[in-house]
Design a protein around this motif. Structure first.
Motif, short mmCIF file in Angstrom:
data_model
loop_
_atom_site.label_atom_id
_atom_site.label_comp_id
_atom_site.label_asym_id
_atom_site.label_seq_id
_atom_site.Cartn_x
_atom_site.Cartn_y
_atom_site.Cartn_z
N GLU A 41 0.83 -1.21 0.00
CA GLU A 41 0.00 0.00 0.00
C GLU A 41 0.87 1.26 0.00
O GLU A 41 0.59 2.22 -0.71
CB GLU A 41 -0.92 -0.02 1.22
CG GLU A 41 -1.96 1.06 1.22
CD GLU A 41 -2.99 0.92 0.11
OE1 GLU A 41 -3.51 1.96 -0.33
OE2 GLU A 41 -3.27 -0.20 -0.32
N THR A 42 1.93 1.24 0.79
CA THR A 42 2.82 2.39 0.88
C THR A 42 3.53 2.66 -0.44
O THR A 42 3.75 3.81 -0.80
CB THR A 42 3.88 2.15 1.99
OG1 THR A 42 3.20 1.98 3.22
CG2 THR A 42 4.85 3.30 2.10
N ASN A 43 3.87 1.61 -1.15
CA ASN A 43 4.65 1.76 -2.38
C ASN A 43 3.81 1.78 -3.65
O ASN A 43 4.35 1.67 -4.74
CB ASN A 43 5.69 0.63 -2.46
CG ASN A 43 6.72 0.76 -1.37
OD1 ASN A 43 7.16 1.85 -1.05
ND2 ASN A 43 7.11 -0.35 -0.78
N LYS A 44 2.49 1.94 -3.50
CA LYS A 44 1.65 2.06 -4.69
C LYS A 44 2.06 3.31 -5.47
O LYS A 44 2.36 4.34 -4.87
CB LYS A 44 0.18 2.19 -4.30
CG LYS A 44 -0.51 0.88 -4.20
CD LYS A 44 -2.00 0.83 -4.09
CE LYS A 44 -2.85 1.97 -3.81
NZ LYS A 44 -4.24 1.66 -3.61
N PRO A 45 2.07 3.24 -6.80
CA PRO A 45 2.49 4.40 -7.59
C PRO A 45 1.56 5.60 -7.41
O PRO A 45 1.98 6.73 -7.51
CB PRO A 45 2.49 3.90 -9.02
CG PRO A 45 1.67 2.66 -9.02
CD PRO A 45 1.72 2.10 -7.63
N TYR A 46 0.33 5.36 -7.14
CA TYR A 46 -0.62 6.45 -6.90
C TYR A 46 -1.73 5.93 -6.01
O TYR A 46 -1.92 4.72 -5.87
CB TYR A 46 -1.21 6.99 -8.20
CG TYR A 46 -2.05 5.97 -8.92
CD1 TYR A 46 -3.42 5.89 -8.69
CD2 TYR A 46 -1.49 5.08 -9.83
CE1 TYR A 46 -4.19 4.94 -9.33
CE2 TYR A 46 -2.26 4.14 -10.48
CZ TYR A 46 -3.60 4.07 -10.23
OH TYR A 46 -4.37 3.14 -10.87
N GLN A 47 -2.46 6.84 -5.44
CA GLN A 47 -3.56 6.44 -4.57
C GLN A 47 -4.83 7.10 -5.06
O GLN A 47 -4.89 8.33 -5.18
CB GLN A 47 -3.28 6.86 -3.13
CG GLN A 47 -4.34 6.42 -2.16
CD GLN A 47 -4.00 6.80 -0.74
OE1 GLN A 47 -3.06 7.53 -0.49
NE2 GLN A 47 -4.77 6.32 0.21
#
Length: 90
Positions: A41-47
């Motif tokens: 979740e922290t390293n998702k490219p975008y949220q």
């Protein structure tokens, strides 16, 4: 379908992970799954902020990251005016 994965840890890491899992009343397996999900979740490219829950999570992360108190609007306006007039702040 569940998949079993073996993770190799040194004794110190294993003890620290197990201790933290116990503090959170979780099994080591559940704690490692949660830690892995958190990393993804922290390293998702975008949220995506299209849902209320994702927006709340976004602001929680921002609040944890930021320090201090944000100036009020009057102080912001004063700074903008001073900047436009070429004055610098001490």
């Amino acid at each position: 379908m569940s998949v079993r994965i073996q993770v190799v840890l040194n004794e110190q890491e294993a003890a620290r992970f197990k201790s933290q899992a116990q503090k959170e009343s979780k099994s080591m397996s559940a704690w490692l799954r949660d830690a892995g999900r958190k990393m993804l979740e922290t390293n998702k490219p975008y949220q995506s902020l299209t849902e209320a829950t994702s927006l709340k999570d976004f602001f929680k992360k921002c609040n944890k990251r930021e320090r201090g108190k944000e100036p009020d609007w009057e102080e912001h306006k004063k700074l903008i005016v001073e900047s436009m007039q070429g004055h610098s702040r001490p």
